[in-house]
Design a protein around this motif. Sequence first.
Motif, PDB file in Angstrom:
ATOM      1  N   VAL A   1      -2.827 -32.750  41.860  1.00 52.30           N
ATOM      2  CA  VAL A   1      -3.417 -32.187  40.627  1.00 52.30           C
ATOM      3  C   VAL A   1      -2.631 -32.691  39.406  1.00 52.30           C
ATOM      4  O   VAL A   1      -3.223 -33.046  38.387  1.00 52.30           O
ATOM      5  CB  VAL A   1      -3.429 -30.641  40.682  1.00 52.30           C
ATOM      6  N   LEU A   2      -1.314 -32.732  39.540  1.00 50.46           N
ATOM      7  CA  LEU A   2      -0.455 -33.203  38.446  1.00 50.46           C
ATOM      8  C   LEU A   2      -0.792 -34.656  38.085  1.00 50.46           C
ATOM      9  O   LEU A   2      -0.978 -34.987  36.897  1.00 50.46           O
ATOM     10  CB  LEU A   2       1.017 -33.078  38.862  1.00 50.46           C
ATOM     11  N   ASN A  31      -4.160 -34.912  36.364  1.00 49.44           N
ATOM     12  CA  ASN A  31      -4.047 -34.454  34.970  1.00 49.44           C
ATOM     13  C   ASN A  31      -3.383 -35.503  34.083  1.00 49.44           C
ATOM     14  O   ASN A  31      -3.831 -35.747  32.962  1.00 49.44           O
ATOM     15  CB  ASN A  31      -3.255 -33.146  34.904  1.00 49.44           C
ATOM     16  N   LEU A  32      -2.332 -36.126  34.607  1.00 51.74           N
ATOM     17  CA  LEU A  32      -1.632 -37.150  33.816  1.00 51.74           C
ATOM     18  C   LEU A  32      -2.525 -38.367  33.573  1.00 51.74           C
ATOM     19  O   LEU A  32      -2.545 -38.923  32.476  1.00 51.74           O
ATOM     20  CB  LEU A  32      -0.334 -37.572  34.522  1.00 51.74           C
ATOM     21  N   PHE A  74      -5.882 -40.299  25.760  1.00 50.23           N
ATOM     22  CA  PHE A  74      -4.950 -40.805  24.739  1.00 50.23           C
ATOM     23  C   PHE A  74      -5.309 -42.256  24.367  1.00 50.23           C
ATOM     24  O   PHE A  74      -5.378 -42.600  23.177  1.00 50.23           O
ATOM     25  CB  PHE A  74      -3.523 -40.705  25.281  1.00 50.23           C
ATOM     26  N   ILE A 126      -0.298 -29.784  44.711  1.00 58.07           N
ATOM     27  CA  ILE A 126       0.081 -29.653  43.294  1.00 58.07           C
ATOM     28  C   ILE A 126       0.450 -31.008  42.678  1.00 58.07           C
ATOM     29  O   ILE A 126       0.175 -31.271  41.504  1.00 58.07           O
ATOM     30  CB  ILE A 126       1.216 -28.608  43.115  1.00 58.07           C
ATOM     31  N   TYR A 127       1.019 -31.908  43.490  1.00 60.65           N
ATOM     32  CA  TYR A 127       1.375 -33.245  42.981  1.00 60.65           C
ATOM     33  C   TYR A 127       0.102 -34.055  42.701  1.00 60.65           C
ATOM     34  O   TYR A 127       0.048 -34.822  41.744  1.00 60.65           O
ATOM     35  CB  TYR A 127       2.284 -33.983  43.975  1.00 60.65           C
ATOM     36  N   TRP A 156      -5.129 -37.437  30.955  1.00 65.20           N
ATOM     37  CA  TRP A 156      -4.524 -37.430  29.620  1.00 65.20           C
ATOM     38  C   TRP A 156      -4.275 -38.860  29.125  1.00 65.20           C
ATOM     39  O   TRP A 156      -4.541 -39.178  27.971  1.00 65.20           O
ATOM     40  CB  TRP A 156      -3.231 -36.604  29.607  1.00 65.20           C
ATOM     41  N   LEU A 168      -8.513 -42.285  22.301  1.00 64.26           N
ATOM     42  CA  LEU A 168      -8.272 -41.858  20.917  1.00 64.26           C
ATOM     43  C   LEU A 168      -7.582 -42.976  20.125  1.00 64.26           C
ATOM     44  O   LEU A 168      -7.945 -43.244  18.979  1.00 64.26           O
ATOM     45  CB  LEU A 168      -7.425 -40.581  20.882  1.00 64.26           C
ATOM     46  N   LEU A 169      -6.621 -43.646  20.756  1.00 63.40           N
ATOM     47  CA  LEU A 169      -5.923 -44.746  20.071  1.00 63.40           C
ATOM     48  C   LEU A 169      -6.884 -45.884  19.736  1.00 63.40           C
ATOM     49  O   LEU A 169      -6.842 -46.435  18.636  1.00 63.40           O
ATOM     50  CB  LEU A 169      -4.796 -45.289  20.959  1.00 63.40           C
TER      51      LEU A 169
END
Lengths: 35, 217
Positions: free
Chosen positions: A7-8, A11-12, A19, A4-5, A15, A22-23
């Motif tokens: 996957v976390l 994901n981070l 991000f 799970i860590y 993102w 987009l900036l």
Amino acid sequence: MKPIYIVLIVNLVVWAGVFALLLSLDSRIKKLEKH
Amino acid sequence: MIQRALLGIWMAAVIVGAFLIAPVAKNLGELSRIVYFHVPVAWVAVLAFLWAMVQGILLLRSNRMVNDIAAEAAARIGLSFCILATLTGMVFAKATWGAYWNWDPRETSVFVLLLIYLAYFALRTAIEDPERRARLAAAYAILAGFAVPFLVFIIPRVYFSLHPTPIISKTGKLEMDHTMLIVFLSSLAGFTGIYVWLQNLSVRAGILARRAEEESE
């Protein structure tokens, strides 16, 4: 490390990439608008 | 700039909340965490398709080309998010039902929705005259917008579906753990913020592209 860590973190990172993209698009469009 | 920084932190917090704070749902285990991404992505698709419809109505009333740019941008974002929702749904389907695709009513209605919006872009590329293209695409976006609630909310509920029951039950009651609900609603808000940003960027880029086209003619 627990799965799970992993996957976390994935994901981070995804993102953070989205991000940053987009900036950068936002600032490029802003520059073009000024011209 | 502050709003964007807030969105960045907000979504990072949502990701941490989805994986570390929210409990797992009964029967589904860790797989239930997909709800924090799959549902908001589908929500953005619906929002974008409905926004394309609104822009279509505005274009037919005022004939302003900026509405055409906004409608096209909304349809493009909606289609992209609809594909993302389908892909995340397929991952869930494989893990719970044993196959990526089952022609379940929910999957079939999403497939029809994808075809409808792919046809929107086919229509746009088939017409050269910008004004005629804008008016026909607006009319199509309005008709397609009416189909969205039927395909997303009504048809999958009319027929028997393997898809997990909606968060809001038929009696109108919220059926979700309190912590899960907070993370879920935060995710919905965050994804809506991403959509607003994407829509804004697409419209601004579209206006610049039209201006460049006009100058080159």
